[in-house]
Design a protein around this motif. Structure first.
Motif, PDB file in Angstrom:
ATOM      1  N   TYR A   1       0.748  -1.191   0.135  1.00  0.00           N
ATOM      2  CA  TYR A   1       0.005  -0.132  -0.056  1.00  0.00           C
ATOM      3  C   TYR A   1       0.853   1.141  -0.136  1.00  0.00           C
ATOM      4  O   TYR A   1       0.584   2.157  -0.813  1.00  0.00           O
ATOM      5  CB  TYR A   1      -0.839  -0.015   1.313  1.00  0.00           C
ATOM      6  CG  TYR A   1      -1.882   1.205   1.150  1.00  0.00           C
ATOM      7  CD1 TYR A   1      -2.993   1.008   0.357  1.00  0.00           C
ATOM      8  CD2 TYR A   1      -1.724   2.187   2.075  1.00  0.00           C
ATOM      9  CE1 TYR A   1      -3.883   2.204   0.386  1.00  0.00           C
ATOM     10  CE2 TYR A   1      -2.544   3.318   1.982  1.00  0.00           C
ATOM     11  CZ  TYR A   1      -3.923   3.263   1.179  1.00  0.00           C
ATOM     12  OH  TYR A   1      -4.651   4.230   1.016  1.00  0.00           O
ATOM     13  N   SER A   2       1.693   1.297   0.803  1.00  0.00           N
ATOM     14  CA  SER A   2       2.457   2.456   0.963  1.00  0.00           C
ATOM     15  C   SER A   2       4.142   2.179   1.292  1.00  0.00           C
ATOM     16  O   SER A   2       4.634   1.586   2.460  1.00  0.00           O
ATOM     17  CB  SER A   2       2.140   3.318   2.130  1.00  0.00           C
ATOM     18  OG  SER A   2       2.938   4.502   2.282  1.00  0.00           O
TER      19      SER A   2
ATOM     20  N   LYS B   1       4.973  14.076   3.927  1.00  0.00           N
ATOM     21  CA  LYS B   1       3.623  13.943   3.080  1.00  0.00           C
ATOM     22  C   LYS B   1       3.058  15.347   2.853  1.00  0.00           C
ATOM     23  O   LYS B   1       2.463  15.524   1.671  1.00  0.00           O
ATOM     24  CB  LYS B   1       2.645  12.829   3.669  1.00  0.00           C
ATOM     25  CG  LYS B   1       3.361  11.597   3.450  1.00  0.00           C
ATOM     26  CD  LYS B   1       2.173  10.503   4.368  1.00  0.00           C
ATOM     27  CE  LYS B   1       2.727   9.170   4.370  1.00  0.00           C
ATOM     28  NZ  LYS B   1       1.613   8.214   5.146  1.00  0.00           N
TER      29      LYS B   1
END
Length: 582
Positions: free
Chosen positions: A396-397, A434
């Motif tokens: 996913y990440s 982020k």
């Protein structure tokens, strides 16, 4: 007013008014089962923390009573847990020798500090601090801690002396002493471990096959560890194995929790403050996640800030009654809920049961082998180990994967404090990273609608002279210049742009640094003869902007919707294309 404030901080005044006989019966049954489960667990976790076994029972009496008064969860069972016990051993081991009076006193001080931190954060509604530790990082830390705890208990299974705070140190120490393995202790430890694993995986099924209902079979399976303790204790007593080298619990004081006083010397408080802070964060995160899980099943509400106060009161209670840091435990809370507990009163009844055990039953554990307690810990903590989090985060990440991997490796290689500190640091850095590069999408009008979508993902209408950018993040000092660079780069690729519209539907706040960046953008566009406009600005953000001179100096307007901006600024031929599409 006073009554409302009192009930705010004493939830028992709310749920106590609706307490009835059926609820009492459910809570009593849950308390009985949890008490049976907690006795061996409390003894085991106290030894894991480097404290006398009775400290585990003491830490499970007054803290539970205090949580009953202040807590908001009907199923959360408060007491010693494996990870916090390991963190306690690591923290206190830095300031005192295990087994000394100073060690026990330092554990009391650690509990007091942790309690004070939790109460302070609860009173000032600072529970959001726990959000700095992301869930993947928590999962990684707990996985690493579970492995470290399980390996550290092998010394008791083997009957050897070993030490170390990190995985390499523990493994090296165990191998250095493996030649001194005590065979009888090893047999007891292996049999107890195997039996406990069977209890967890197969006992319920076996009882169902014997004719018991699944619910009852599940309850009995939860108390299975007591059978291992009874059997091994009887074996040690019958064959006098303690005289032949099997390590046993020995004498446990037959008394209620004593009144104890933590050491409040500035030097000790300063040394233990950071470990207490980390224990508070980890304990609260574990506790609140468990409490909210069960509350959702019962359509109840958990107040995180009140939970902070309740856990803080529980830890302060532990500090003055011979205990050490406590929190809400997952395994015992599951048992508590499955057994029927629906109010914090179940915890109070559990505390009464443990008090009776402390006053009357402690002589029965004199011959209890420490290898059995080690087996109890190993089986319990291995249930916390979840390496699937690595696979999930990798898929996913990648950033989350590296955060989890780093937390696991640091915890195993450098110890629990370094691991949780790394986890907190990485979580904060990931958030900052982020948000330094927020998603900024150029948007166009979806034909036949008033909706705007990313031009790279949808077939939309655009105007070469109108640049519409949707900012998908709040603007603050970390990402303020990023937006400037994005607009400059886009304008460098399109010289026909006459108006720029910033679509602010996802912007929840704009700090002063971001305001200065917007002012710089406005000046640069004004010089180039380009208008700067805003659309879909949220009320609180608009209120802040109105308190400045930015809107007056801006070379443009503020539109209620992006569609209004399109209608006012798009070229007539573009609007005609929309009409034709309709």
């Amino acid at each position: 007013m006073a009554a409302r404030v009192l009930s705010r901080y004493l939830p028992i005044l709310k749920w106590g008014r609706a307490y009835d006989r059926p609820t009492l019966s459910n809570d009593l049954m849950a308390a009985l089962i949890v008490t049976i489960m907690l006795i061996p667990q409390s003894l085991a976790y106290a030894l894991l923390a480097g404290l006398p076994p009775e400290a585990g029972i003491y830490a499970s009496i007054v803290p539970i009573l205090l949580y009953t008064l202040f807590g908001t969860s009907g199923a959360l069972a408060v007491g010693p847990v494996a990870v916090v016990s390991l963190m306690t051993a690591t923290a206190v081991g830095q300031v005192a020798q295990q087994g000394s009076m100073g060690y026990a006193t330092a554990a009391l001080t650690l509990a007091l500090l942790s309690g004070a931190i939790l109460v302070f954060t609860g009173l000032f509604r600072l529970g959001f601090i726990a959000n700095f530790l992301s869930h993947p990082v928590i999962a990684g830390f707990i996985t690493a801690s579970g492995l470290l705890i399980a390996v550290s208990q092998l010394k008791s299974i083997l009957g050897v002396q070993a030490s170390g705070d990190t995985m390499p140190e523990v493994i090296e120490s165990i191998f250095a002493h493996i030649g001194q393995t005590h065979v009888v202790t090893l047999v007891i430890g292996v049999l107890a471990t195997a039996f406990l694993f069977w209890v967890r995986k197969g006992m319920k099924g076996a009882l169902v096959r014997l004719g018991l209902k699944p619910g009852l079979a599940g309850m009995l399976a939860k108390t299975g560890p007591v059978l291992a303790i009874i059997a091994s204790t009887l074996a040690v007593w019958a064959f006098d194995l303690g005289a032949h080298g099997v390590a046993i619990v020995g004498d446990v004081p037959q008394a209620l929790p004593p009144l104890t006083l933590p050491d409040l010397s500035p030097a000790l408080l300063g040394t233990l403050f950071v470990p207490a802070l980390l224990i508070s964060i980890i304990g609260f995160v574990e506790s609140i996640s468990v409490a909210q899980t069960f509350a959702a099943k019962e359509n109840q509400r958990i107040d995180p800030d009140q939970e902070l106060i309740a856990l803080g009161a529980a830890n302060i209670g532990a500090a003055f009654t011979g205990g050490y840091p406590v929190t809400g435990g997952f395994a015992r809370s599951v048992v508590n809920y499955d057994a029927g507990a629906r109010t914090p009163a179940a915890g109070a009844f559990t505390a009464v049961g443990l008090a009776i055990a402390a006053a009357l039953l402690t002589p029965l554990v004199h011959y209890l082998p420490k290898a059995t307690l080690a087996a109890t810990i190993i089986v319990a903590v291995l249930g916390l180990v979840d390496f699937s989090i690595l696979k999930k985060t990798w898929a996913y990440s990648k950033a989350d994967f590296w955060a989890v991997a780093a937390t696991i490796l640091v915890t195993l290689g450098l110890g629990v404090e370094a691991g949780v500190s790394t986890g907190v640091g990485i979580s904060i850095l990931l958030h900052l990273y982020k948000t330094t590069k927020p998603h900024v999408a150029e948007v166009g009008l979806v034909p036949g609608s008033q909706h705007f979508r990313n031009i790279n993902r949808h077939d939309v209408l655009t105007d070469p002279a109108l640049l519409s950018l949707r900012v998908d993040e709040s603007l603050y000092f970390v990402n303020a210049h990023f937006l400037e660079d994005q607009i400059a780069d886009r304008l460098a690729r399109g010289s026909r742009v006459k108006n720029v519209v910033l679509m602010c539907s996802a912007v929840n706040s704009i700090d002063y640094s971001a305001l200065e960046s917007l002012e710089a953008i406005s000046r640069r566009l004004r010089t180039a003869g380009i208008g700067l406009h805003l659309s879909e600005v949220k009320g609180p953000v608009m209120d802040r902007l109105k308190s400045t001179h930015f809107l007056d100096q801006m070379n443009g307007k503020v539109f209620l919707s992006q569609y209004d901006a399109w209608t006012a600024l798009a070229a007539p031929e573009c609007r005609q294309r929309r009409a034709a599409a309709e």
